[in-house]
Scaffold this motif. Sequence first.
Motif, short mmCIF file in Angstrom:
data_model
loop_
_atom_site.label_atom_id
_atom_site.label_comp_id
_atom_site.label_asym_id
_atom_site.label_seq_id
_atom_site.Cartn_x
_atom_site.Cartn_y
_atom_site.Cartn_z
N PHE A 48 1.20 -1.29 0.00
CA PHE A 48 0.12 0.23 -0.11
C PHE A 48 1.10 1.23 -0.40
N PRO A 90 -8.88 -7.38 0.32
CA PRO A 90 -7.60 -6.24 0.81
C PRO A 90 -8.18 -5.29 -0.15
N THR A 93 -11.66 -4.40 1.82
CA THR A 93 -11.48 -3.87 2.94
C THR A 93 -10.28 -3.11 3.32
N ASP A 94 -8.87 -3.47 3.31
CA ASP A 94 -8.85 -2.48 3.50
C ASP A 94 -8.51 -1.20 2.73
N ALA A 95 -8.66 -1.18 1.57
CA ALA A 95 -8.74 0.13 1.23
C ALA A 95 -10.09 0.78 0.26
N ASN A 97 -11.93 2.82 2.45
CA ASN A 97 -11.48 4.27 1.87
C ASN A 97 -10.84 4.92 0.79
N ARG A 98 -10.18 4.24 -0.12
CA ARG A 98 -9.48 5.10 -1.17
C ARG A 98 -10.28 5.11 -2.57
N MET B 1 -4.36 11.68 2.93
CA MET B 1 -5.17 10.49 4.03
C MET B 1 -3.78 9.36 5.08
N THR B 4 -2.93 2.99 4.53
CA THR B 4 -3.37 1.99 4.38
C THR B 4 -2.79 1.64 5.15
N MET B 5 -3.83 0.04 6.23
CA MET B 5 -2.88 -0.70 7.61
C MET B 5 -3.56 -2.23 6.19
N VAL B 6 -2.30 -2.65 6.57
CA VAL B 6 -3.13 -4.20 6.28
C VAL B 6 -4.00 -5.00 6.74
N SER B 7 -4.68 -5.11 7.08
CA SER B 7 -5.37 -6.01 8.39
C SER B 7 -5.48 -7.71 8.29
N SER B 8 -5.17 -8.08 7.19
CA SER B 8 -4.77 -9.83 6.86
C SER B 8 -3.61 -10.05 6.01
#
Lengths: 267, 1002
Positions: A48, A90, A93-95, A97-98, B1, B4-8
């Motif tokens: 990311f 991902p 989920t992770d992205a 809001n982008r 912004m 972005t965090m990785v969650s898995s």
Amino acid sequence: MDPKLTEVSQLFERFKAAITRKDYDTCTQQLSQLKVMLTGFRSLPPLFEETPNSVHELTLARDIFEHAVLLSVKIEDQDAFERDFFQLKPYYTDARNRLPESPNEYMILGLNLLRLLVQNRIAEFHTELELLTSTALENPCIKHAVELEQSFMEGAYNRVLSAKQNVPNETYGYFMDLLAKTVRDEIAGCSEKAYDYLSINDARQMLLFTSDQELLEYSKEEHSEWEVKNGSVFFQKAKDSAPCKEIPSLQLINQTLSYARELERIV
Amino acid sequence: MAATMVSSAGGLLAMLNETHPLLKLHALSNLNSCVDQFWPEISTSVPIIESLYEDEEFDQHQRQLAALLVSKVFYYLGELNDSLSYALGASSLFDVSEDSDYVHTLLAKAIDEYASIKSKAAESNDEAANVDPRLEAIVERMLDKCIMDGKYQQAMGIAIECRRLDKLEEAITRSDNIQGTLSYCINVSHSFVNRREYRSEVLRLLVKVYQKLPSPDYLSICQCLMFLDEPEGVVSILEKLLRSENKDDALLAFQVAFDLVENEHQAFLLNVRDHLPVPKSQPSEAVQPVSSDPTSAQNESSTAAEDVQMADGTSASVTTVPEADPSEVMYAERLTKIRGILSGETSIQLTLQFLYSHNKSDLLILKTIKQSVEMRNSVCHSATIYSNAIMHAGTTVDTFLRENLDWLSRATNWAKFSATAGLGVIHRGHLQQGRSLMAPYLPQGGAGGGGSPYSEGGALYALGLIHANHGEGIKQFLRDSLRSTNVEVIQHGACLGLGLAALGTADEDIYDDIKNVLYTDSAVAGEAAGISMGLLMVGTASEKASEMLTYAHETQHEKIIRGLALGIALTVYGREEEADTLIEQMTRDQDPILRYGGMYALALAYSGTANNKAIRQLLHFAVSDVSDDVRRTAVLALGFVLYSEPEQTPRIVSLLSESYNPHVRYGAALAVGISCAGTGLSEAISLLEPLTSDVVDFVRQGALIAMAMVMVQINEANDSRVGTFRRQLEKIILDKHEDTMSKMGAILASGILDAGGRNVTIKLLSKTKHDKITAVVGLAVFSQFWYWYPLIYFISLAFSPTALIGLNYDLKVPRFEFLSHAKPSLFEYPKPTTVPTATSAVKLPTAVLSTSAKAKARANKKEADQKEKAITEKTDTSTAGKGKSSSEKDGDSMQVDTPQEKKAEPEPSFEILINPARVVPAQEKFIKILEDSRYVPVKSAPSGFVLLRDLRPTEPEVLSLTDAPSSTQSPASGTTTGQQGSASAMAVDEEPQPPAPFEYST
């Protein structure tokens, strides 16, 4: 535009064309190429990194994986589905809001839920469900899967089977077919516990088979421990085979005695 | 912004299943970077990654990456073994310099593994140990890295642990502070290297490195050489130092000698002394150049030059002789001194002077004991005599005995024996006068005399005690006495005496003499003979042990077996693994007495090593043997094994101290007493406290004695429980209904608590952390008093004076002040007991009221200027140490409002001490040398003998201690009452100390 990105986009276009042509062999090859190319982008998960093209790249990658998931349904490859879905996740989920929301998101999530239901992985099913927002739950694709699961749990298998008629998306058809088999397995499992034996006729009805032949084949393939004789199906063996746990009393007694001996010696 | 965090890690894990190898590689490398966060997720996919690692088709890098990943996951799962094996698979990808928990843990694991493989290989003498080369590579990488980063201590630790002497040497030589590193290494090798042979190897290497240095640390080298038992090396160093023109080198040589003496390794010291060239007659005589014999011709520049001059011809040496002479004369003089030191005479004499001049024993305590003890109770009667002897050990003060001759004469038979022997304890170290002091009691050669055999035997034993470990002069006499008698009591005394005097010398002739006594098969003499043989052969592990064992099997007398069992144990002193066969043999014996000896053998062979194997074995015997004696001894032996780590003992024996078996409880008490002796360790006291009020009498006895050993020289200001304990002792002694056993324990405990005029402690380790053989042996035999009371006196061997004695070049004690940076009350002598009634007139020590520490110091100075040195010395200590306590007591008679004054003045936070001074172990860390002091110590040591370098040699020196207090005494003029009372003939007329002057502060 970044040349690499252009290259990927072009290949992706060809890939999409191949899908519409239903040329699945080419598709899988191209997909594999695409994925390798995607690894070159540093803006994609799990890194990311912020790059000028990141939003574009992310969107493209998401598109690719969405198509990959759909492709796997088309070629009826559950493993590929799972693989691609996890790589896609991902982006949802992770992205989140982008990127602008994907039109296919709920459809694919619903598909995944359905897959879990088919594979009878109820625990994972609920884990996935927990991760969804309340608005997502309202979505017909998701709702469909949730309702199916509820009927499945209640044992209202007829409702499960009838739900096949009103699928929200044509891609769901594949999994709905598979679901019928899952339902049958469930019923078979229950019957084993509930009855000592069933007449072939009843068993056929119970297991939703249209002919005795099918029933016999099924019992042979999936439940070799069933016995078919005198026009009935006997489940006795299956019950016996469940191991009865015995208390290792002798061992426990010995151990306790030795503790007592040690205690006496030590203090 | 937001980033972005990785969650898995699910996506990456899914990617592992892709068919394309590049995708797998991508997934692997990304997983590797996020494994710290997502290991729980990854752990479910470990089988997949493992299969990647095992996949032969993959390229090397990718497989290593997979291995690293698996290794990390296993690490997080706590499966260190698997983790390590995969990390090895990752080879170069496993980066030893990475600063993460994972790397640290795995490195530790790898090193452990490597070390255990190496030491296992070394133990089985298997040269070609199959060590995984990858493992070795990792360890070497680690070592190199440590050395590169300047972490030499770690590198050395690892190298020692892994038996990589090559790396050890590299680490030492490349370190920036070689001296420091070396001394660290010596420490480490003593405290952590368990196997004796390997330790020797390490030390040998150290000596080698030391000698390569431009300015070697001779003190440490000599310590190493002593451990390696290489007297020649020490001799050559000493000679070199003595030959030097520089006075400081000579001082250093003396210091080396003192340090060697402190370890009490008699055989070794004698060896060193014998290797030193004999000094050439008297310095006054003209030394002929010709006489510089080859033995002393060290390749030293000065001697070499001399030799050249000699070649020129003696005739022309009218001018050369004066030149050569001074150096020769000086050398000879120095040689004489160092021989004196090495023989132990110098230190013993100085100690004696110190103990005599600083004696602070409290006669009132003894008096109380004496009055409360029933006349008919012989156990308590002799316990009082023992107590007196211990209290005055080494001080030569026998006032109590002389004042109570009538009372003393009640001692009959064996009590007489020990009463006489007690004199030996009191006069311990009185080498010159010893024999004349004891003359009235000694057997009169051949004539048979009228003396009771008991006092004669006791006198011989006493001689042994006086000359313990320094028996050169007395050996012959004792041998003659032994040969010329066939009374078993005298033989008993003579055997013990000989054993003590010739401790550890392994003298064959003496051994044969004693053996003859043993073969007479007399129970009394045989027991002593057995012990004596052990004393003689301490730590030699000679074959004599098996001879003794055979006889122990033959004889019918339990006493002899017991003596032999202890003797055998003594022979394996400090031999560690070498003794295992013998220990095995003894502990498996049918006879409980030999098993009991086996426990002692374990204790002594592994003394002070805290060896886990030995501890395990002892604990096993402590709970499983059928004989109470064996169990008791097994627990007690733990004390010996653990004395180098006293903090451990209370923890290890705490369960045992609650055992239902009183013998085990007794053993636990003594174990704590032995290993924590003189430390005042709080846990030790807490453990012993409940035992002092045990239901079983002998447990109480043991606990009281042990408590006294722990608390020796600790005063109330340090630990309030000391005061409680003293009161408890008094109560027990005064209680009419108390059991004899515990009463005796209390009496002995009071003696030990105030041992040696309150100036000694029990110390089993020298300052350099070597074990003091004599002390350990002393305590071991002492612990035998359970069977034979006269052995109580062996405890005096373990006493070592707590003093800082500074010496100048002439080995005299100059006046020299230094600072103890702590409240004086913390380390002062305990207050003397108060007089119960007005009638019992006891001369109280002089009291000086002081308003402030400054005034005190000023007073000290003034006195120093005005008065005779010796007297000053005495008053000073009493002023500094005791002023307050005694002032309080004398308050009413002196009509001074003490309490108010006390409130007004806060206690000073420091104290000026004057050489030689009492410095208790706990005080050592507060000792500082004054900055503008005239003398500077050669080595910084807070206690013991320290050589002082004189910075202003031109000024006249003021000496603190002049001559031995008792050397002026007339040698026993013999008011012969030898028949009637044992101690009566002590005709040493010591004058009472002159009343010290009073001084009122204004």
